[in-house]
Design a protein around this motif. Structure first.
Motif, PDB file in Angstrom:
ATOM      1  N   GLY A 222      13.818 -20.827   4.566  1.00  0.00           N
ATOM      2  CA  GLY A 222      13.359 -22.103   4.039  1.00  0.00           C
ATOM      3  C   GLY A 222      12.080 -21.996   3.244  1.00  0.00           C
ATOM      4  O   GLY A 222      11.513 -23.015   2.838  1.00  0.00           O
ATOM      5  N   ALA A 223      11.610 -20.773   2.988  1.00  0.00           N
ATOM      6  CA  ALA A 223      10.378 -20.572   2.216  1.00  0.00           C
ATOM      7  C   ALA A 223      10.709 -20.434   0.736  1.00  0.00           C
ATOM      8  O   ALA A 223      11.756 -19.894   0.362  1.00  0.00           O
ATOM      9  CB  ALA A 223       9.650 -19.330   2.706  1.00  0.00           C
ATOM     10  N   THR A 224       9.810 -20.909  -0.112  1.00  0.00           N
ATOM     11  CA  THR A 224       9.978 -20.775  -1.558  1.00  0.00           C
ATOM     12  C   THR A 224       9.230 -19.544  -2.039  1.00  0.00           C
ATOM     13  O   THR A 224       8.039 -19.384  -1.773  1.00  0.00           O
ATOM     14  CB  THR A 224       9.460 -22.016  -2.298  1.00  0.00           C
ATOM     15  N   VAL A 225       9.943 -18.664  -2.748  1.00  0.00           N
ATOM     16  CA  VAL A 225       9.344 -17.422  -3.233  1.00  0.00           C
ATOM     17  C   VAL A 225       9.741 -17.200  -4.689  1.00  0.00           C
ATOM     18  O   VAL A 225      10.665 -17.822  -5.203  1.00  0.00           O
ATOM     19  CB  VAL A 225       9.806 -16.210  -2.393  1.00  0.00           C
ATOM     20  N   VAL A 226       9.022 -16.301  -5.336  1.00  0.00           N
ATOM     21  CA  VAL A 226       9.372 -15.826  -6.666  1.00  0.00           C
ATOM     22  C   VAL A 226       9.541 -14.313  -6.566  1.00  0.00           C
ATOM     23  O   VAL A 226       8.725 -13.633  -5.951  1.00  0.00           O
ATOM     24  CB  VAL A 226       8.274 -16.183  -7.694  1.00  0.00           C
ATOM     25  N   LYS A 227      10.610 -13.787  -7.153  1.00  0.00           N
ATOM     26  CA  LYS A 227      10.891 -12.353  -7.047  1.00  0.00           C
ATOM     27  C   LYS A 227      10.277 -11.610  -8.233  1.00  0.00           C
ATOM     28  O   LYS A 227      10.793 -11.666  -9.353  1.00  0.00           O
ATOM     29  CB  LYS A 227      12.395 -12.113  -6.966  1.00  0.00           C
ATOM     30  N   ALA A 228       9.174 -10.927  -7.952  1.00  0.00           N
ATOM     31  CA  ALA A 228       8.473 -10.163  -8.990  1.00  0.00           C
ATOM     32  C   ALA A 228       9.046  -8.751  -9.078  1.00  0.00           C
ATOM     33  O   ALA A 228       9.495  -8.185  -8.083  1.00  0.00           O
ATOM     34  CB  ALA A 228       6.981 -10.103  -8.677  1.00  0.00           C
ATOM     35  N   LYS A 229       9.017  -8.183 -10.286  1.00  0.00           N
ATOM     36  CA  LYS A 229       9.504  -6.819 -10.490  1.00  0.00           C
ATOM     37  C   LYS A 229       8.326  -5.871 -10.702  1.00  0.00           C
ATOM     38  O   LYS A 229       7.386  -6.166 -11.434  1.00  0.00           O
ATOM     39  CB  LYS A 229      10.456  -6.763 -11.686  1.00  0.00           C
ATOM     40  N   ILE A 230       8.439  -4.712 -10.047  1.00  0.00           N
ATOM     41  CA  ILE A 230       7.392  -3.687 -10.127  1.00  0.00           C
ATOM     42  C   ILE A 230       8.035  -2.382 -10.574  1.00  0.00           C
ATOM     43  O   ILE A 230       9.110  -2.005 -10.089  1.00  0.00           O
ATOM     44  CB  ILE A 230       6.711  -3.498  -8.765  1.00  0.00           C
ATOM     45  N   LYS A 231       7.395  -1.711 -11.504  1.00  0.00           N
ATOM     46  CA  LYS A 231       7.919  -0.452 -12.054  1.00  0.00           C
ATOM     47  C   LYS A 231       7.113   0.726 -11.516  1.00  0.00           C
ATOM     48  O   LYS A 231       5.888   0.703 -11.528  1.00  0.00           O
ATOM     49  CB  LYS A 231       7.844  -0.491 -13.579  1.00  0.00           C
ATOM     50  N   ILE A 232       7.822   1.759 -11.050  1.00  0.00           N
ATOM     51  CA  ILE A 232       7.181   2.982 -10.554  1.00  0.00           C
ATOM     52  C   ILE A 232       7.612   4.120 -11.473  1.00  0.00           C
ATOM     53  O   ILE A 232       8.757   4.578 -11.414  1.00  0.00           O
ATOM     54  CB  ILE A 232       7.582   3.293  -9.102  1.00  0.00           C
ATOM     55  N   GLU A 233       6.708   4.577 -12.327  1.00  0.00           N
ATOM     56  CA  GLU A 233       7.063   5.616 -13.301  1.00  0.00           C
ATOM     57  C   GLU A 233       6.836   7.021 -12.755  1.00  0.00           C
ATOM     58  O   GLU A 233       7.644   7.917 -12.991  1.00  0.00           O
ATOM     59  CB  GLU A 233       6.257   5.413 -14.584  1.00  0.00           C
ATOM     60  N   ASP A 234       5.758   7.224 -12.061  1.00  0.00           N
ATOM     61  CA  ASP A 234       5.412   8.560 -11.562  1.00  0.00           C
ATOM     62  C   ASP A 234       5.589   8.571 -10.046  1.00  0.00           C
ATOM     63  O   ASP A 234       4.788   7.987  -9.320  1.00  0.00           O
ATOM     64  CB  ASP A 234       3.962   8.896 -11.939  1.00  0.00           C
ATOM     65  N   TYR A 235       6.629   9.230  -9.581  1.00  0.00           N
ATOM     66  CA  TYR A 235       6.900   9.247  -8.145  1.00  0.00           C
ATOM     67  C   TYR A 235       7.432  10.619  -7.729  1.00  0.00           C
ATOM     68  O   TYR A 235       8.022  11.341  -8.548  1.00  0.00           O
ATOM     69  CB  TYR A 235       7.908   8.147  -7.773  1.00  0.00           C
ATOM     70  N   PRO A 236       7.236  11.012  -6.461  1.00  0.00           N
ATOM     71  CA  PRO A 236       7.674  12.334  -6.000  1.00  0.00           C
ATOM     72  C   PRO A 236       9.181  12.391  -5.795  1.00  0.00           C
ATOM     73  O   PRO A 236       9.845  11.362  -5.622  1.00  0.00           O
ATOM     74  CB  PRO A 236       6.934  12.495  -4.672  1.00  0.00           C
ATOM     75  N   ALA A 237       9.730  13.608  -5.790  1.00  0.00           N
ATOM     76  CA  ALA A 237      11.167  13.806  -5.608  1.00  0.00           C
ATOM     77  C   ALA A 237      11.631  13.366  -4.228  1.00  0.00           C
ATOM     78  O   ALA A 237      12.826  13.134  -4.021  1.00  0.00           O
ATOM     79  CB  ALA A 237      11.523  15.276  -5.838  1.00  0.00           C
ATOM     80  N   ASP A 238      10.685  13.237  -3.277  1.00  0.00           N
ATOM     81  CA  ASP A 238      11.050  12.787  -1.922  1.00  0.00           C
ATOM     82  C   ASP A 238      11.580  11.368  -1.901  1.00  0.00           C
ATOM     83  O   ASP A 238      12.302  10.967  -0.984  1.00  0.00           O
ATOM     84  CB  ASP A 238       9.830  12.866  -0.984  1.00  0.00           C
ATOM     85  N   ILE A 239      11.197  10.563  -2.902  1.00  0.00           N
ATOM     86  CA  ILE A 239      11.574   9.154  -2.934  1.00  0.00           C
ATOM     87  C   ILE A 239      12.881   8.991  -3.698  1.00  0.00           C
ATOM     88  O   ILE A 239      12.994   9.413  -4.855  1.00  0.00           O
ATOM     89  CB  ILE A 239      10.475   8.299  -3.596  1.00  0.00           C
ATOM     90  N   LEU A 240      13.866   8.372  -3.061  1.00  0.00           N
ATOM     91  CA  LEU A 240      15.179   8.150  -3.672  1.00  0.00           C
ATOM     92  C   LEU A 240      15.472   6.652  -3.731  1.00  0.00           C
ATOM     93  O   LEU A 240      14.889   5.870  -2.978  1.00  0.00           O
ATOM     94  CB  LEU A 240      16.262   8.860  -2.854  1.00  0.00           C
TER      95      LEU A 240
END
Length: 348
Positions: A222-240
């Motif tokens: 029942g909460a009102t939210v806005v869905k923001a987008k975040i970009k991750i350009e430089d990240y380690p190979a561990d993250i999939l």
């Protein structure tokens, strides 16, 4: 007479004794009551942030699906292969479709000799439909990317919309996070975001806010939210893609300042000052109330860890006098060790 003298002497002696007892008792109690209290200057870090959590997604993702019914006659790639936009990944048997197309080309050629121009245009339109059917016998990459998953073999019989794999573009990652309506006004394009992943413990990954829609959504809570987008350009190979995270959007740069109990601050001619434990020199400071029983030192010569004398005695008594020399948490504050005030250890 002798007896009266003795009584008088004893009486005088008793009075003197009582006087001495009262006098020294007062001295002792006075001394106890004047015990000095001291307070330590602490450094605090205030973080103006929005807490977030969620999962990351690939920059682009294509579900590999058959567009029509048929038998697989060729698989051109394997899991982990890199493909280019337009590359054919899977080929279905298109014998019938190729025959129909060739027959249509023959008929068009024959009609050009004896038929009308209108008839030829109609046949060419029909040819476009046959070309599409030939195209539908292939599964093609719609962007440059990596075959993340593939489950199909030559000879498999597929039906339209059967999913057989996934193609992803992992040049960067995207996180879509829920921002409460009360915090949307704080968002700005380019704001720095810190991510912490379970698969990449004790290390920080950074991203940036790239946008948000101009419309809110109502969650199942029942909460009102806005869905923001975040970009991750430089990240380690561990993250999939699809890995979970917690993080924070930094609204402004962290603010460092010194805090001390208000009892360590005195006042003289409408000016406030402090005195070090081992000195009698007054050092004038500019302060601001902060929390319950503490002040923020805005200006003045004080150092982290410095011990100051009590200049304004506490008005409360008993257990209240024994309160900790640390303020209650306000916002997101950490001490120099990365922990909430009054705690020691590594970063949160």
């Amino acid at each position: 007479m002798k007896k009266n003298k003795k009584i008088i002497i004893l009486t005088v002696f008793s009075i003197i004794l009582i006087f001495l007892i009262v006098f020294f008792s007062r001295k002792i109690f006075s001394s106890v009551g004047k015990t000095e209290n001291f307070y330590t200057v602490t450094k605090e870090i205030f973080e103006n942030v929005i807490e977030i959590s969620g999962t990351v997604e690939a920059a682009q993702e294509q579900i590999l699906q058959a567009l029509s019914n048929g038998t697989v006659i060729q698989v051109y790639v394997e899991e982990g292969d890199y493909v280019k936009k337009g590359d054919v990944i899977i080929q279905l048997d298109d014998t019938t479709e190729q025959y129909n197309l060739a027959k249509q080309d023959y008929n068009i050629a024959a009609t050009r000799i004896t038929g009308s121009e209108r008839e030829i245009k109609l046949m060419e339109s029909e040819r476009l439909s046959l070309l599409q059917k030939v195209s539908d016998r292939k599964v093609v990459a719609t962007f440059d990317g990596l075959i993340a998953q593939l489950d199909v073999s030559v000879g498999d019989s597929l039906e339209a919309k059967d999913s057989v794999g996934t193609l992803v573009n992992v040049d960067y990652l995207i996180a879509e996070v829920e921002i409460p309506e009360t915090d949307v006004g704080k968002l700005k394009i380019g704001q720095k975001v810190e991510f912490t992943f379970s698969a990449y413990k004790d290390k920080i990954v950074y991203g940036n806010v790239i946008g948000w829609p101009q419309i809110g959504e109502i969650t199942s809570r029942g909460a009102t939210v806005v869905k923001a987008k975040i970009k991750i350009e430089d990240y380690p190979a561990d993250i999939l893609p699809n890995y979970s995270f917690t993080g924070k959007i930094q609204i402004s740069e962290p603010e460092e300042f010194f805090l001390v109990s208000r009892n360590a601050v005195g006042s003289e001619n409408r000016k406030t000052y402090v005195v070090s434990k081992n000195s009698s020199e007054k050092r004038f400071v500019k302060i601001q109330p902060y929390g319950s029983g503490f002040v923020k030192i805005l200006e003045g010569d004080v150092k982290e860890g410095e011990i100051l004398k009590e200049l304004t005695p506490q008005k409360t008594s008993g257990a209240m006098k024994q309160k900790s020399n640390q303020p209650g948490l306000q916002g997101q504050r950490k001490n120099q060790n990365g922990m909430p005030p009054g705690m020691n250890g590594g970063p949160r």
